[in-house]
Design a protein around this motif. Structure first.
Motif, PDB file in Angstrom:
ATOM      1  N   GLU A 195      31.346 128.082   4.548  1.00  0.00           N
ATOM      2  CA  GLU A 195      32.151 127.054   3.899  1.00  0.00           C
ATOM      3  C   GLU A 195      32.555 126.190   5.766  1.00  0.00           C
TER       4      GLU A 195
ATOM      5  N   LEU B 277      33.760 131.972   5.329  1.00  0.00           N
ATOM      6  CA  LEU B 277      33.634 131.275   6.201  1.00  0.00           C
ATOM      7  C   LEU B 277      33.098 130.353   7.428  1.00  0.00           C
TER       8      LEU B 277
ATOM      9  N   ALA C 287      41.744 133.019   5.178  1.00  0.00           N
ATOM     10  CA  ALA C 287      41.465 133.283   3.828  1.00  0.00           C
ATOM     11  C   ALA C 287      41.581 131.259   3.899  1.00  0.00           C
TER      12      ALA C 287
ATOM     13  N   ASP D 293      44.418 113.770   9.340  1.00  0.00           N
ATOM     14  CA  ASP D 293      44.147 115.381   9.216  1.00  0.00           C
ATOM     15  C   ASP D 293      43.177 116.159   9.877  1.00  0.00           C
TER      16      ASP D 293
ATOM     17  N   LEU E 239      35.528 138.216   5.442  1.00  0.00           N
ATOM     18  CA  LEU E 239      36.172 136.629   4.599  1.00  0.00           C
ATOM     19  C   LEU E 239      35.402 135.587   5.664  1.00  0.00           C
TER      20      LEU E 239
ATOM     21  N   ILE F  24      42.186 129.423   5.882  1.00  0.00           N
ATOM     22  CA  ILE F  24      41.187 127.703   6.702  1.00  0.00           C
ATOM     23  C   ILE F  24      40.190 128.622   5.928  1.00  0.00           C
ATOM     24  N   SER F  25      39.586 128.669   4.920  1.00  0.00           N
ATOM     25  CA  SER F  25      38.803 128.853   4.353  1.00  0.00           C
ATOM     26  C   SER F  25      38.787 128.322   3.417  1.00  0.00           C
TER      27      SER F  25
ATOM     28  N   PRO G 250      39.937 123.386   4.386  1.00  0.00           N
ATOM     29  CA  PRO G 250      39.401 122.543   5.513  1.00  0.00           C
ATOM     30  C   PRO G 250      40.530 121.822   7.092  1.00  0.00           C
ATOM     31  N   LEU G 251      40.790 121.021   6.358  1.00  0.00           N
ATOM     32  CA  LEU G 251      42.867 120.591   7.209  1.00  0.00           C
ATOM     33  C   LEU G 251      43.255 121.622   7.845  1.00  0.00           C
ATOM     34  N   TYR G 252      43.263 122.871   7.041  1.00  0.00           N
ATOM     35  CA  TYR G 252      44.676 123.779   7.105  1.00  0.00           C
ATOM     36  C   TYR G 252      44.411 123.852   8.558  1.00  0.00           C
ATOM     37  N   ALA G 253      45.940 123.765   9.248  1.00  0.00           N
ATOM     38  CA  ALA G 253      46.392 124.034  10.619  1.00  0.00           C
ATOM     39  C   ALA G 253      47.596 124.717  10.836  1.00  0.00           C
TER      40      ALA G 253
ATOM     41  N   ILE H 283      41.826 117.775  13.553  1.00  0.00           N
ATOM     42  CA  ILE H 283      42.028 119.261  14.104  1.00  0.00           C
ATOM     43  C   ILE H 283      40.219 119.909  14.025  1.00  0.00           C
ATOM     44  N   GLU H 284      39.387 118.603  14.012  1.00  0.00           N
ATOM     45  CA  GLU H 284      37.758 118.722  13.624  1.00  0.00           C
ATOM     46  C   GLU H 284      37.097 118.721  14.716  1.00  0.00           C
TER      47      GLU H 284
ATOM     48  N   ARG I 197      42.146 126.295  16.807  1.00  0.00           N
ATOM     49  CA  ARG I 197      41.767 127.302  15.240  1.00  0.00           C
ATOM     50  C   ARG I 197      40.874 128.410  15.370  1.00  0.00           C
TER      51      ARG I 197
END
Lengths: 281, 301
Positions: free
Chosen positions: B247, B244, A55, B193, B240, A57-58, A61-64, B196-197, B222
């Motif tokens: 999104e 995800l 949830a 930030d 979920l 992470i959704s 978008p930058l959650y770590a 992470i991607e 991740r």
């Protein structure tokens, strides 16, 4: 019966129990197996914890999360124990002794095979000896209803995962000073490393300070001699010999009789004899 | 890759370098990089900066029980919002050590890799490592292990004192070789930030192919958690995860979700249908290829 509670309450109860038990001996640590099975196999605690993470992470978008490792996440921990969910897929070049007690529970119908070994003679795991042999005692398959428990003082395991197996792993604080490595083919001890990862960092620092040779680092190097790992203590003596030779002689003189580890005592004795021999020439 | 051989003799502090970096440094601007290289070299000119930090860290360790290290190689000297400064220790390898391969991996010796961030590094102490430099057009990569790339050898460089090397994110690839004696580099690292991607890779320099991904990189860590979630999921998790997938802008998360179908697809057909339907229309070839593999795997089992 499946507990459809939030999972946080379940974890809080388990954490309190683990806080009391996990810093004690193996028997107390092993007494956590039942409560752990209840929360992992008898409740939706793991799924709830994972769902909260997904949830987040959704939502961002930058959650770590600093508790993420490759394929695993720490669900809870304190100084004496850690509870993680992740893949159990480690295969290493050597068979290693375990640095801590551990309980492992397979999830979602997964299973893993483990060869259990024991040393064939009486050994002190704090003092490495090359050529000590281990023998296979049993092979077990662990799946739902059958938790694997490892006593770091005697159990040596070799994991054979069938692919990536999701598990929950409860580990105690590191309670062994060394991890011995056994050759897979000869089943003989080959080398040992420090069980405490800090020790490797401190040895690297001591080597670096030795190379830099700054006398300002003498205080720090003297402090390193207080460390529980004999690798670190020996690195501190070696570094001191370059940075502050007079203090190194003091450390060596103390270590010859006073160090807790026979390898440091023996090495100190050799070096001191060489130095004294050199001085008398 | 830019190389500056600096000859300035002034000194500065970690805090001053970070102040300067936060306000002045732009990795897209050559003049800015030259100024930053001089500033980084000024920090390196303080011969005691790493030794003092290390000594203090050791003394603090016996009070707090913590080290400012991330493994035996790296220690963080200071950090701000956009930049941090780190010292890297490069130990020579003992050829006869039973843990030779382990130490080689630990220090990233001998492995060609790029980075998903910009950074510059100065040689602070010792002879320094030798490095083979390559370049790759990262924007052309799909990102699959085994993928052929246009990796090109640029040259082998030594890393003497006061040399500053600037690495461009994604496109610069390097292989470090163990130095002959203990060496130290100091890095000025950019952080965002969005790291992470973005992807990072290991390369096989003989074939020019992507050989592996570094699992420790944030983007893969991740994604691995997302895949794990699918494998230990309950009904709520699958809802979920479907959300995800819709999104997220991270293709590695999408790839992980599609990849999870190889193990969970048959027992969760609705989840599989939903994810595959979206993945097969995805414009990213990495996600599309993974969807094809998952479909084949589900139908063959």
């Amino acid at each position: 019966m499946v507990d459809h509670g939030s999972g946080r309450r379940t974890l809080a109860v388990f954490s309190k129990l683990a806080d009391r038990k996990s810093s004690l001996g193996y028997a107390d640590f092993a007494s956590l197996v039942g409560p752990l099975q209840d929360i992992v196999w008898g409740s939706d605690f793991v799924q709830n914890a994972i769902n909260r993470e997904i949830a987040k992470i959704s939502e961002d978008p930058l959650y770590a999360n600093p508790y993420w490792e490759a394929g695993s996440i720490t669900l809870a921990s304190n100084k004496a124990w850690s509870l993680r969910v992740g893949y159990y897929a480690r295969e290493s070049e050597y068979i290693y002794t375990c640095p801590c007690h551990m309980v492992v529970l397979a999830l979602n119908g997964g299973s893993f095979d483990v060869d259990h070994y024991a040393v064939e003679q009486s050994v002190n795991f704090e003092v490495f000896e090359p050529g000590v042999r281990i023998g296979k005692r049993a092979t077990h398959t662990y799946a739902f209803g059958n938790a694997m428990c490892v006593d770091s003082a005697r159990d040596i395991i070799d994991l054979h995962p069938k692919g990536l197996v999701p598990v929950v792993k409860l580990t105690s604080v590191i309670n062994q000073k060394l991890q011995w490595a056994f050759d897979r083919n000869t089943l003989s001890s080959y080398q040992a490393i420090s069980a405490n990862p800090d020790a490797s960092d401190l040895v690297a620092m001591a080597k670096t300070l030795m190379a830099m040779g700054s006398s300002h680092s003498a205080e720090a190097l003297a402090a390193l001699y207080q460390h529980e790992s004999h690798f670190v203590r020996w690195a501190s003596i070696q570094a001191m010999s370059q940075v502050a030779p007079e203090q190194a002689v003091e450390l060596l003189s103390h270590a010859v009789d006073g160090d807790r580890h026979p390898h440091v005592r023996a090495a100190s004795s050799r070096v001191l004899a060489r130095l004294q021999g050199g001085a008398s020439c | 890759m830019l190389i500056f051989d600096c000859d300035n003799a002034d000194t500065t502090t970690v805090n001053d370098l970070l102040d300067f970096a936060e306000n002045e440094v732009d990795f897209q601007d050559h003049d800015s990089l030259r100024a930053a290289a001089l500033k980084l070299n000024a920090l390196s000119n303080d011969a005691s900066v790493v030794a003092s930090f290390m000594s203090k860290s050791i003394l603090d360790y016996f009070v707090k029980g913590e080290l400012p290290t991330s493994g035996p190689q790296s220690m963080i000297l200071g950090a701000r919002e956009r930049f941090y400064v780190r010292a890297n220790i490069w130990l020579p390898l003992a050829g006869q050590s039973p843990f030779y391969k382990h130490e080689q991996r630990l220090y990233s010796y001998g492995s060609a890799h790029n980075h998903n961030f910009n950074f510059m590094t100065v040689s602070h102490f010792g002879p320094g490592y030798e490095t083979d430099l390559y370049t790759v057009t990262a924007s052309r990569l799909v990102g699959e292990i085994g993928e052929q790339t246009d990796l090109r050898f640029v040259g082998r460089h030594s890393f003497p004192r006061s040399r500053v090397m600037v690495y461009e994110e994604h496109n610069d690839v390097h292989v470090q070789h163990p130095p002959e004696a203990v060496s130290i580099s100091i890095n000025l690292m950019e952080r965002r930030d969005t790291d992470i991607e973005s992807d990072q890779y290991y390369f096989d320099v003989e074939s020019g192919r992507i050989s592996a991904i570094p699992e420790f990189a944030g983007v893969y860590r991740r994604a691995s958690i997302v895949r794990l979630a699918a494998e230990v999921a309950d009904a709520e998790t699958f809802d979920l995860l479907e959300g995800l997938y819709r999104e997220t802008s991270c293709r590695r998360i999408k790839e992980a979700l599609v990849g999870s179908l190889i193990t969970v697809g048959r027992r969760e057909p609705e989840f599989a249908r939903s994810i595959l339907s979206a993945a097969s229309r995805d414009s990213d070839p990495l996600v599309k290829a993974q969807a094809e593999r998952a479909e084949r795997s589900i139908s063959s089992n």
